[in-house]
Design a protein around this motif. Structure first.
Motif, short mmCIF file in Angstrom:
data_model
loop_
_atom_site.label_atom_id
_atom_site.label_comp_id
_atom_site.label_asym_id
_atom_site.label_seq_id
_atom_site.Cartn_x
_atom_site.Cartn_y
_atom_site.Cartn_z
N GLY A 520 1.43 -6.74 7.18
CA GLY A 520 1.58 -6.02 8.44
C GLY A 520 2.77 -5.10 8.43
N LYS A 521 3.40 -4.98 7.26
CA LYS A 521 4.55 -4.10 7.08
C LYS A 521 4.43 -3.44 5.72
N TRP A 522 4.73 -2.15 5.66
CA TRP A 522 4.50 -1.41 4.43
C TRP A 522 5.28 -2.00 3.26
N LEU A 523 4.64 -2.11 2.09
CA LEU A 523 5.24 -2.72 0.91
C LEU A 523 5.48 -1.67 -0.17
N SER A 524 6.68 -1.62 -0.68
CA SER A 524 7.00 -0.74 -1.80
C SER A 524 6.55 -1.40 -3.10
N PRO A 525 6.50 -0.64 -4.20
CA PRO A 525 6.14 -1.26 -5.49
C PRO A 525 7.07 -2.41 -5.86
N ARG A 526 8.36 -2.27 -5.54
CA ARG A 526 9.31 -3.32 -5.87
C ARG A 526 9.00 -4.60 -5.10
N THR A 535 -3.28 -11.99 -6.77
CA THR A 535 -3.07 -11.94 -5.33
C THR A 535 -4.01 -10.93 -4.67
N HIS A 536 -4.49 -11.27 -3.48
CA HIS A 536 -5.24 -10.31 -2.67
C HIS A 536 -4.40 -9.94 -1.46
N PHE A 537 -4.26 -8.63 -1.25
CA PHE A 537 -3.48 -8.12 -0.12
C PHE A 537 -4.43 -7.76 1.03
N HIS A 538 -4.43 -8.56 2.08
CA HIS A 538 -5.14 -8.22 3.31
C HIS A 538 -4.20 -7.33 4.14
N GLN A 539 -4.75 -6.26 4.74
CA GLN A 539 -3.87 -5.28 5.37
C GLN A 539 -4.15 -5.08 6.85
N PHE A 540 -3.08 -4.96 7.64
CA PHE A 540 -3.19 -4.46 9.01
C PHE A 540 -1.99 -3.56 9.31
N VAL A 541 -1.63 -2.76 8.31
CA VAL A 541 -0.49 -1.87 8.41
C VAL A 541 -0.99 -0.42 8.36
N VAL A 542 -0.37 0.45 9.18
CA VAL A 542 -0.72 1.88 9.21
C VAL A 542 0.52 2.69 8.86
N PRO A 543 0.45 3.56 7.80
CA PRO A 543 -0.70 3.75 6.92
C PRO A 543 -0.83 2.60 5.94
N PRO A 544 -2.01 2.41 5.34
CA PRO A 544 -2.20 1.29 4.42
C PRO A 544 -1.32 1.43 3.18
N ILE A 545 -1.01 0.30 2.56
CA ILE A 545 -0.16 0.31 1.37
C ILE A 545 -0.93 0.87 0.18
N ILE A 546 -0.19 1.33 -0.80
CA ILE A 546 -0.78 1.87 -2.02
C ILE A 546 -0.88 0.75 -3.05
#
Length: 624
Positions: A520-526, A535-546
């Motif tokens: 629910g919060k943008w994730l950087s590569p680090r 791992t599976h990343f379920h998303q509810f963040v705008v914009p979606p993570i890369i």
């Protein structure tokens, strides 16, 4: 075996058909190199310029007719264009390719039919008069009788049925047809020009004026939007027999046995095929006969400049597929920027698209703000003012439910819509953020055997609801948050026997053994590197993570597929597949279909997550 001239020889080439014009480009490049500058007298250059200008004429008319915030009250057929029609008319510009190739053949071979084509004067006013006379005396009657012939058996089924298979005419529909129809059109366009040249009155200006005027009138007739006031025809009655209207042409497409003319209804009058309803219906439509009030509105916003070109009135082929940063859009970036700035200055919401569900009108309105503006503190008041005006407008119109998209319901912006409901307690329109269904979609994506999840954005509206729901299922929720106060507040909301399943952490390292991440919060590569392989990343963040990790999988934003009986839907919602909408959009639809009378704003009611999910499935919405 298909009848001759019923299919295009380059049908299998797809987008590569434009390479057929490659020799013209090569000729222009050669002349450019030889002359050391633009070869303004090159016939090849003018052929390419005409191809582009004519294509843009249809495109500009398409854009105007689909700017629903300008044209919705004067639409002839109120239905939307669906994906079937978009795909059916995908290669609408085949006739432009054919006519350009025919022009190239005439230029390349000095035919006696068109003397002097390689050395044209700029303008000769006599040519315009000759072309006009030949158009009225030859093109109009020939097209009329040929068109009537195409409606007879067996020609209609072999050559003309495809053109009539689309119920809602569009400027691009004007170009869609078989090679036989394109050749007929070429004849009616070409004879007036040929006559002017044979009489020694041809000019370069005449070629441009005649062809572009022809395309302009064709586009206008197919635009599905009335542009000439009925008062003009009442003031000058003979004019109704000299120029057709979109209503006039639309009647032909729907009833097929009347209104066969090219541009002049005079020939239908003389031939006895004039539809008696043409002018009275045109008057009713111009006065707003088909202006419907939507019962559901989804209030969206633009993400960035590139995605702003994904709206349905820009490029139909682009908006009918999930959004991507296509190279073809780059040349239009400055235009989109200027248009966006104009919208900011106007500061009004506008109607983008619509569809029908269960026979009821659903519309998408847009706030003319780009995503980055939502994170500028100084822009907060202005954005809320625009959202408020949209809500009040919907209330006055009689809209039943208005659903807020993504950043329009941001907690820091307006408390998930609470600001508007508190300020206007007497609203009849129900304001909905749709996050309850968003939470339900995310929760139903989690495998049933999951014992532990890692949750970022844990204290947001969605994060809180997800954490409280999962802990009741005895699933351990590792909540990433720096605020112990906010964590404890959420933990105290859980029943005492389930509070132990909520765990606060302050670093990503704490989740290095958890393979289910709820983002629910943008994730950087680090930050993503702390997730274990698989791992599976379920998303509810705008914009979606890369998705940086190849050893992990990434879910898309929560979404649902609309019911099968949806009608008139011909554009994709941002990066979603056809017929798929964001879960918050679907949440508003469910709220409307259920007839719920409460506002869905602010904090989520965890007890309603399963209720909303079951209601969505009941109404035919399905998870993606």
């Amino acid at each position: 075996m298909a009848p001759p001239l019923s299919s295009w020889p380059w049908a299998s080439l797809g987008i590569y058909k434009y390479f057929l014009l490659g020799p013209l480009v090569w000729k222009v490049a050669q002349e450019w190199a030889e002359q050391g500058g633009a070869p303004l007298g090159s016939p090849w250059l003018h052929l390419l310029a005409l191809f582009s200008a004519r294509g843009l004429t249809y495109q500009f008319w398409f854009s105007y007719s689909n700017m629903l915030f300008l044209t919705r009250r004067r639409r002839v057929v109120p239905d939307g264009v669906d994906f079937r029609q978009v795909d059916h008319e995908w290669d609408w510009d085949n006739f432009l390719v054919l006519q350009t190739l025919i022009g190239a053949a005439l230029v390349n071979g000095p035919l006696p039919l068109l003397p002097g084509l390689k050395d044209l004067r700029v303008w000769d006013p006599r040519g315009l008069g000759i072309a006009l006379l030949l158009h009225v005396g030859f093109s109009e009657p020939v097209f009329y009788w040929a068109h009537r012939a195409l409606h007879g058996a067996p020609l209609f089924g072999r050559y003309h049925a495809g053109h009539h298979s689309t119920p809602v005419t569009q400027p691009l529909t004007a170009g869609f047809g078989t090679p036989l129809e394109a050749l007929l059109l070429t004849l009616t366009m070409g004879v007036p020009l040929a006559g002017a040249f044979l009489m020694g009155a041809g000019s370069l200006g005449l070629v441009y004026v005649h062809l572009l005027t022809f395309d302009y009138l064709r586009s206008m007739g197919y635009s599905n939007v009335e542009v000439i006031s009925h008062r003009v025809f009442e003031a000058v009655p003979p004019l109704r027999y000299l120029i057709y209207t979109p209503t006039y042409l639309s009647l032909h497409h729907r009833e097929k046995d009347s209104n066969f003319c090219l541009f002049m209804p005079l020939f239908d009058l003389l031939g006895g095929t004039l539809n008696s309803k043409s002018w009275e219906l045109q008057k009713e439509i111009y006065k707003g006969k088909n202006d419907g009030v939507p019962e559901f509105v989804f209030l969206v916003h633009v993400v960035d400049i590139m995605s702003s070109m994904h709206v349905p009135f820009v490029l139909r082929s682009i908006s009918s597929v999930p959004f991507e940063n296509h190279l073809i859009l780059l040349p239009f970036w400055p235009v989109a920027l200027v248009y966006g700035m104009l919208m900011w200055c106007c500061s009004k919401t506008f109607l983008v698209s619509f569809y029908y569900l269960r026979g009821r009108l659903h519309q998408t309105w847009s706030v003319p703000r780009h995503g980055f503006q939502y994170f500028i503190p100084a822009a907060k008041a202005g954005i809320n003012r625009q959202i408020e005006l949209a809500i009040l407008r919907a209330d006055r119109m009689g809209v039943k439910v208005l659903s807020l998209a993504a950043l329009n319901k941001n907690e820091a912006l307006n408390g998930g819509g609470t600001l508007f409901v508190d300020k206007h307690p007497d609203l009849r329109v129900r304001v909905v953020h749709g996050n309850t269904l968003t939470a339900a979609v995310i929760l139903n994506e989690i495998p049933s055997n999951t014992k532990e999840v890692f949750l970022t954005g844990a204290t947001s509206k969605l994060g809180r609801a997800i954490a409280l729901y999962l802990c009741r299922k005895k699933i351990r929720v590792i909540m990433l948050t720096m605020s112990s106060e906010r964590f404890l507040k959420i933990q105290r909301e859980a029943p005492a026997e389930f509070q132990q399943y909520l765990v606060q952490v302050t670093k990503y390292q704490a989740a290095q053994n958890c393979k289910t991440w709820l983002v629910g919060k943008w994730l950087s590569p680090r930050e993503q590197r702390w997730a274990p392989p698989g791992t599976h990343f379920h998303q509810f963040v705008v914009p979606p993570i890369i998705g940086f990790r190849r050893d992990c999988t990434y879910g898309k934003l929560a979404a649902m597929r609309l019911p099968k009986d949806v009608q008139g839907l011909g554009s994709c919602e941002y990066s979603m597949e056809r017929g798929v909408v964001h879960a918050c959009h679907a949440g508003g639809v469910v709220h409307f279909l259920e007839g719920w009378e409460h506002h869905e704003v602010g904090a989520l009611d965890v007890d309603r997550i399963d209720v909303v999910w079951k209601a969505a499935l009941k109404h035919g919405l399905t998870p993606v």
